[in-house]
Design a protein around this motif. Structure first.
Motif, short mmCIF file in Angstrom:
data_model
loop_
_atom_site.label_atom_id
_atom_site.label_comp_id
_atom_site.label_asym_id
_atom_site.label_seq_id
_atom_site.Cartn_x
_atom_site.Cartn_y
_atom_site.Cartn_z
N MET A 160 0.84 -1.20 0.00
CA MET A 160 0.00 0.00 0.00
C MET A 160 0.87 1.25 0.00
O MET A 160 0.56 2.23 -0.67
CB MET A 160 -0.92 0.02 1.23
CG MET A 160 -1.86 -1.16 1.34
SD MET A 160 -2.83 -1.42 -0.16
CE MET A 160 -3.93 -0.02 -0.10
N ARG A 161 1.94 1.17 0.75
CA ARG A 161 2.84 2.32 0.82
C ARG A 161 3.45 2.59 -0.56
O ARG A 161 3.49 3.72 -1.03
CB ARG A 161 3.93 2.06 1.86
CG ARG A 161 4.90 3.24 2.06
CD ARG A 161 6.23 2.75 2.59
NE ARG A 161 6.84 1.79 1.69
CZ ARG A 161 7.63 0.79 2.06
NH1 ARG A 161 7.92 0.61 3.33
NH2 ARG A 161 8.13 -0.05 1.17
N ASP A 162 3.93 1.53 -1.21
CA ASP A 162 4.51 1.68 -2.54
C ASP A 162 3.49 2.25 -3.52
O ASP A 162 3.80 3.09 -4.35
CB ASP A 162 5.00 0.33 -3.07
CG ASP A 162 6.28 -0.11 -2.40
OD1 ASP A 162 6.68 -1.27 -2.61
OD2 ASP A 162 6.88 0.71 -1.68
N GLN B 251 1.27 6.70 -6.69
CA GLN B 251 0.19 7.65 -6.96
C GLN B 251 0.67 9.08 -6.79
O GLN B 251 0.39 9.96 -7.59
CB GLN B 251 -0.98 7.43 -5.98
CG GLN B 251 -1.70 6.12 -6.15
CD GLN B 251 -2.63 6.13 -7.32
OE1 GLN B 251 -2.20 5.96 -8.46
NE2 GLN B 251 -3.89 6.32 -7.09
N GLN B 252 1.45 9.27 -5.71
CA GLN B 252 1.94 10.61 -5.41
C GLN B 252 2.84 11.10 -6.53
O GLN B 252 2.75 12.24 -6.98
CB GLN B 252 2.74 10.55 -4.10
CG GLN B 252 2.80 11.85 -3.36
CD GLN B 252 3.55 11.69 -2.05
OE1 GLN B 252 4.22 10.68 -1.84
NE2 GLN B 252 3.45 12.66 -1.18
N LEU B 253 3.69 10.20 -6.98
CA LEU B 253 4.60 10.56 -8.06
C LEU B 253 3.83 10.93 -9.31
O LEU B 253 4.14 11.89 -9.99
CB LEU B 253 5.55 9.39 -8.35
CG LEU B 253 6.69 9.76 -9.27
CD1 LEU B 253 7.67 10.66 -8.54
CD2 LEU B 253 7.39 8.54 -9.79
N ARG C 79 0.85 12.10 -9.47
CA ARG C 79 0.20 13.42 -9.30
C ARG C 79 1.22 14.52 -9.53
O ARG C 79 0.95 15.52 -10.18
CB ARG C 79 -0.39 13.54 -7.90
CG ARG C 79 -1.77 12.92 -7.75
CD ARG C 79 -2.42 13.36 -6.46
NE ARG C 79 -1.78 12.73 -5.30
CZ ARG C 79 -2.18 11.58 -4.77
NH1 ARG C 79 -3.20 10.94 -5.28
NH2 ARG C 79 -1.56 11.09 -3.73
N GLN C 80 2.42 14.29 -8.98
CA GLN C 80 3.47 15.29 -9.14
C GLN C 80 3.79 15.51 -10.61
O GLN C 80 3.92 16.62 -11.08
CB GLN C 80 4.71 14.80 -8.39
CG GLN C 80 5.84 15.80 -8.29
CD GLN C 80 7.06 15.14 -7.65
OE1 GLN C 80 6.94 14.14 -6.94
NE2 GLN C 80 8.23 15.67 -7.91
N VAL C 81 3.91 14.38 -11.30
CA VAL C 81 4.23 14.45 -12.72
C VAL C 81 3.13 15.18 -13.49
O VAL C 81 3.39 16.00 -14.35
CB VAL C 81 4.44 13.03 -13.28
CG1 VAL C 81 4.28 13.00 -14.79
CG2 VAL C 81 5.81 12.51 -12.89
N LYS C 82 1.90 14.85 -13.15
CA LYS C 82 0.77 15.49 -13.84
C LYS C 82 0.84 17.00 -13.65
O LYS C 82 0.66 17.77 -14.58
CB LYS C 82 -0.55 15.00 -13.24
CG LYS C 82 -1.03 13.67 -13.77
CD LYS C 82 -2.30 13.25 -13.04
CE LYS C 82 -2.50 11.74 -13.13
NZ LYS C 82 -3.63 11.30 -12.32
N LYS C 83 1.11 17.38 -12.38
CA LYS C 83 1.16 18.83 -12.11
C LYS C 83 2.25 19.48 -12.94
O LYS C 83 2.02 20.50 -13.58
CB LYS C 83 1.43 19.06 -10.62
CG LYS C 83 0.16 19.31 -9.80
CD LYS C 83 0.41 20.10 -8.55
CE LYS C 83 1.21 19.26 -7.57
NZ LYS C 83 0.86 19.41 -6.19
#
Lengths: 642, 434
Positions: free
Chosen positions: A104-106, A111-113, A115-119
């Motif tokens: 889940m952590r991975d 997911q976080q990455l 989102r960052q990339v999308k931004k």
């Protein structure tokens, strides 16, 4: 002609240990008596075919030496079987040692990455792929995390197949497969795949031969099933009291505390309209909220409740009503899981605490998690469930339409033993119906069973890559890939269709050609000894080792010489009930040849169209000698049976 | 590609007088339909080609409501510009259809089909289910039973199973006649949900793969194995398979190069359609063909008239247009139906894309469509007209379109068996087909 048949039978009888005979009693050509009892060697074959994923070279001898009863008993107690091979396999797969919370952590990191990339990519209007590459280069840990989540399913498929092929605890593997199909989840739905390793390792495997109620409870609380069948987001309708609030309490705008943050923006003002909401007058706001609330009002999800009764316990005719489905769904509200730890969690705030009536039982108001447990108790112990589960087990171990006498008798055992799976399976596999002529070789192998049994037949090593598992998918049964919760069918007619047969034949040829990564005929124990023998002895050896030691004389003839003796004499193409010659092109078997296929044509036509690189679906094979015999045998109709 | 090409030969004369041939069809051939027989000018059976865009294609940028002001306020950076004489290659505008709706510029191959009157867009159509799960919504659209997860088979398979059982159908007698093994072909590695069920179908990744991968003498031996031994379900399936292979070998669909200048894209989708055309030309009895194409789930950076979605639409329309062109005269017997599990949000999101929506759009392409019209009831895009305040609202159930196409093109009867639980057959038909 008849004389010839008798003579060839006599020859065959000395060459193979079991008698060469027809497989249905319809029109016996041999003079051997048809009895209902199986001969000792047939019993060994039956037991190996049904309690394992197929005999390996030497297995029949081991069973004979130990005695069938003792061997069955040993398999029924897997904890007594040393299994260093499987232990070694397990150690090769990271997924088995990874706590699900790490997965889940991975996943969260991935997911976080993203989102960052999308931004970044949206902001700079950079190419998304380049932005991703840069972000990953900056963060190797994130890169590793993403790689892990992407490979989850492939690893698990590979592991499951490897264990099925190489474990000594074969009956246990058969039962794990049975229950993972009975309680089927689909790896392709959303995040289900994140919980699959846990499902296989912690939920199903430890309980495959235990008590049914335990297994049912563990499945009901598993994140995999809670997610797949939507119970994790099922919440009490706002008209019902929960353990967290009284009914009719004002629904506060924008609140999501009542339910886990799952399933989208229900209950909130959608982001696209937030600005509008902020600028709206109070009346307009009230209107917008009313519209949104009208959607949010219904939070109850009946999916799991229905499948719990229809597919997992009572069966579709098990005597429940649509009202029961709804009431069970209400009882199971609040059964969800923690997103970080992937552990079961009961959420009282969304649990419907109103009074209920379920399958004739009255449930008073104000109860919590114990309500769901009570429901599971009721359905697990219902007589309809004993019947339903026993029928499925009997279908799996005996025949597609198991005899009523068998089902009734062993359903009784199920009930009397309080749902003891081991006792029920024992009842079935030690029954006279199991060891009967009607049940002998009566089951059609599923694609998983075809691949596993072929690998075992040639003593293949485990494939730690997902490639061999992908072959199972190509044959029509992707592991954990059944989209609907009813699981894969266990009937021959469901698997036998035009495309399926073709794929199985090609698969058999590819195994013999060494196209599977870890299956080499040279490693087959019988390879060296058979290789130097004449063709007919090779055929007999392969028949004994891979086809249960029994085929019709005509089949043996085809394997030896390539000619169908019935055709050569101008008779019916099929020696049993005179399966009609379908058209004149079948004459080619007796003599004529169709126009030669141009070898390069396939490549040319396929140019620009991605070709499957899977074994069996690539280059054509040209087998000679012993590999040819093996290829023919593995593609033969007899190999499709168990 | 003139519509006149698709005339039934008997109607040719009348057609040149300007009479609508579908009117003719209703009267002269109505008798045949009542009798259950389906004739066709080329003397062959009908084929329905079903194409599934997996991932929820963005209907509002595909069939563009350029007449809606709200469309432009909700999509400040990804809306397709209004049809304009000032359209440039780097910023192409919508291709106008009827003054209100237009096509995404990457669908320019469809404009010719529209002009010929054989392309019928259908808008604001889809599933009444509220689900926004790809998995569930595809399940519902393929099973033909929205919000019912208990259905085990697909609606196309149910059609195959019940055809020939209508009261006076003679053409396909399920009991006795030998049905072609290629009645239903899916250009997919496994049988798709929509074709799952009791009626036999064939799934293949490509025609080249539908062969025994060895030399002839070994293949012969294997065939011999399946024609000897006991007759049972395995031997029966094997026998059917060898039959099918023989039919395929004799018919040799691979021999049919694309005709009429049709140029299929080299994409998997384009190549799948090329092979469907080959199967049709090879007269193997193909009645239902299926293919799917992914890449429509444009949550991020979908682009407007150029970009991600535009690239998908380019491949999509070129492939379908090539199929139509390649088939030529045979389009008289072929109808193409496209679909996607739901549409996308009317507003663009914070990432230059769109999220899961509700109603979607479809294309019905064939000789029998009522052309030059965007079918369906347009609900509008004002905030109060949106579904849940966010999506294009639904005004037509997808089963209406599916059942109309199945009945009028294939002659399907027993709609209650093909779409159990749906009561809108016939009375809710939009009249997409004549």
């Amino acid at each position: 002609m008849r004389t010839l048949t008798v003579i060839s039978l006599a020859v065959a009888a000395t060459a193979v240990s079991a008698q060469s005979r027809k497989q249905t009693p319809a029109v016996p050509q041999s003079t051997t008596q048809q009895t209902n009892d199986l001969l000792p060697d047939e019993q060994i074959q039956q037991v190996l075919n049904r309690l394992t994923f197929g005999p390996r070279p030497g297995d029949a001898e081991k069973v004979r030496a130990m005695g069938i009863d003792k061997w069955i008993d040993m398999q029924l107690h897997p904890e007594r079987i040393a299994d260093p091979g499987a232990d070694s396999i397990i150690s090769k797969y990271a997924i088995y040692s990874m706590p699900t919370s790490d997965i889940m952590r991975d996943y969260g990191i991935a997911q976080q990455l993203q989102r960052q990339v999308k931004k970044e990519s949206a902001a700079d209007s950079m190419n998304k792929r380049d932005a991703r590459k840069d972000a990953l280069a900056d963060n190797p840990k994130a890169a590793e995390a993403i790689r892990q989540t992407q490979q989850l399913v492939g690893e698990l498929q590979s592991a499951k197949l490897a264990r099925a092929v190489n474990s000594e605890r074969q009956l246990d593997e058969v039962m794990v497969d049975f229950w993972e199909n009975h309680f089927s989840v689909f790896a392709g739905k959303g995040q289900t795949r994140l919980f699959l390793a846990q499902y296989d390792r912690d939920v199903i495997r430890p309980r495959a031969l235990g008590k049914f109620r335990d297994l049912l409870g563990a499945v009901a609380k598993s994140p995999a099933m809670l997610f797949f069948l939507d119970n994790a987001q099922s919440a009490a309708d706002s008209t019902e009291p929960t353990l967290g609030r009284r009914p009719g309490t004002q629904f506060r705008p924008g609140i999501v505390a009542r339910r886990p943050a799952l399933g989208g923006a229900r209950g909130r003002i959608p982001p696209a309209l937030r600005e509008q909401y902020q600028n709206a007058t109070p009346e307009e706001r009230e209107q917008m909220l009313k519209r949104v609330q009208a959607q949010a009002k219904r939070g109850l999800n009946e999916n799991y409740a229905r499948e719990l009764m229809e597919l997992h316990t009572l069966g579709v005719d098990g005597g429940y009503t649509q009202k029961d489905v709804q009431e069970v769904a209400r009882a199971l509200t609040g059964w969800t899981f923690n997103r970080q730890t992937a552990e079961f969690q009961f959420n009282p705030n969304i649990h419907d605490a109103g009074a209920k009536t379920i399958l004739g039982h009255k449930f008073p108001a104000g109860r919590g998690e114990e309500e769901g447990e009570a429901v599971l108790d009721i359905v697990a112990r219902a007589p309809a469930t004993a019947h339903f589960i026993t029928t499925k087990l009997a279908r799996h171990f005996v025949s597609d339409d198991p005899p009523k006498s068998l089902v009734d008798h062993c359903a009784d055992t199920f009930s009397k033993s309080d749902g003891d799976i081991r006792e029920t399976v024992k009842c079935i596999v030690t029954s006279p119906e199991f060891m009967s002529r009607q049940a002998y070789r009566a089951k059609v192998k599923t694609p998983f069973e075809v691949v596993a049994s072929a690998l075992r037949a040639v003593n293949a090593q485990p494939d730690f890559t997902p490639r061999t598992a992908q072959v199972v998918a190509r044959l029509g049964q992707p592991i954990f890939g059944r989209q609907t919760p009813d699981g894969w069918p266990d009937r021959g007619d469901a698997w036998m269709n035009t495309g399926a047969i073709l794929n199985r034949i090609n698969f058999g040829l590819s195994v013999a050609a060494g196209q599977l990564p870890t299956a080499r005929l040279q490693n087959w124990p019988l390879f060296d000894s058979l290789r130097v023998l004449p063709r007919d002895k090779q055929v007999d050896g392969v028949i004994k080792s891979m086809l249960g030691g029994q085929v019709s004389t005509e089949t043996r003839q085809v394997l030896v010489s390539g000619e169908n003796p019935m055709l050569a004499k101008g008779g019916a193409a099929n020696d049993a009930n005179g399966m009609a010659m379908l058209d004149s092109s079948s004459v080619m078997m007796g003599g004529g040849r169709p126009p030669a296929r141009q070898p390069g044509k396939a490549e040319k036509d396929g140019k620009g169209f991605p070709r499957g690189q899977l074994p069996g679906f690539g280059r054509p094979v040209d087998l000679k000698g012993l590999p040819q015999v093996v290829g023919l045998a593995l593609g033969a109709p007899e190999f499709q049976r168990r | 590609m003139n519509r006149r090409v698709f005339m039934k030969s008997g109607a040719m004369a009348l057609a040149t007088m300007g009479l609508n041939p579908s009117f003719l069809r209703r009267t002269v051939f109505a008798q045949d339909i009542l009798k259950g027989g389906l004739r066709s000018p080329t003397g062959k059976g009908k084929t329905l080609v079903v194409l599934f865009q997996r991932g929820a294609a963005d209907a509002l940028n595909i069939v563009v409501p350029h007449g809606e002001k709200a469309y432009y306020t909700m999509r400040p950076s990804i809306a397709v510009p209004r049809p304009s004489a000032m359209s440039t290659p780097t910023s192409p505008s919508a291709i106008d259809l009827d003054g209100f709706f237009g096509l995404h510029p990457s669908l320019s191959p469809f404009k010719a089909l529209w002009d010929d009157g054989i392309l019928a867009p259908v808008h604001a159509v889809g599933s009444p289910s509220n689900t926004r799960s790809h998995f569930d919504a595809q399940d519902y659209m393929e099973s033909g039973t929205p919000d019912n997860k208990g259905t085990r088979d697909g609606w196309l398979n149910r059609y195959l199973a019940v055809k020939g059982t209508c009261d006076e159908c003679h053409l396909h007698d399920a009991q006795n006649a030998k049905q072609s093994p290629f009645l239903a072909v899916s250009m997919t590695p496994q049988t798709p949900r929509i074709l799952e069920g009791g009626a036999p179908t064939v799934a293949m990744n490509s025609l080249d793969e539908f062969t025994i991968r060895t030399n002839n003498s070994q293949a012969d031996r294997i065939e011999a194995l399946y024609r000897t031994g006991n007759a049972d379900v395995i031997h029966a399936a094997g026998g059917e398979m060898f039959e099918a292979m023989k039919i395929l070998k004799t018919a040799n669909p691979q021999q049919y190069a694309a005709q009429n200048g049709a140029d299929y894209p080299r994409s998997p989708f384009g190549q799948h359609l090329r092979q469907i055309a080959q199967l049709i030309k090879a007269d193997v009895g193909l009645e239902v063909a299926f293919a799917d194409v992914g890449g429509w789930d444009t949550h991020v950076n979908q682009g407007g008239s150029t970009g991600q979605l535009a690239n998908r639409l380019d491949d999509f329309s070129k492939s379908i247009a090539a199929l139509v062109k390649d088939l030529g005269n045979r389009m008289a017997d072929v109808t193409i139906l496209t679909m996607s599990e739901f549409g996308r949000t009317a507003h663009q999101n914070g990432n230059g894309g769109t999220d899961h929506g509700h109603a979607t759009s479809m294309f019905v392409i064939g000789a029998d469509v009522k052309g030059k019209k965007v079918h369906g009831k347009w609900p509008g895009l004002a905030p109060e007209q949106l579904n849940e305040g966010r999506d294009l609202a639904l005004t037509t159930d997808f089963r209406s379109v599916f059942s109309e196409v199945a009945f009028k093109h294939l002659g399907a009867a027993k709609m209650d068996a093909v779409f159990p639980g749906y009561t809108g057959a016939e009375k809710n038909w939009l009249g997409v087909l004549g």
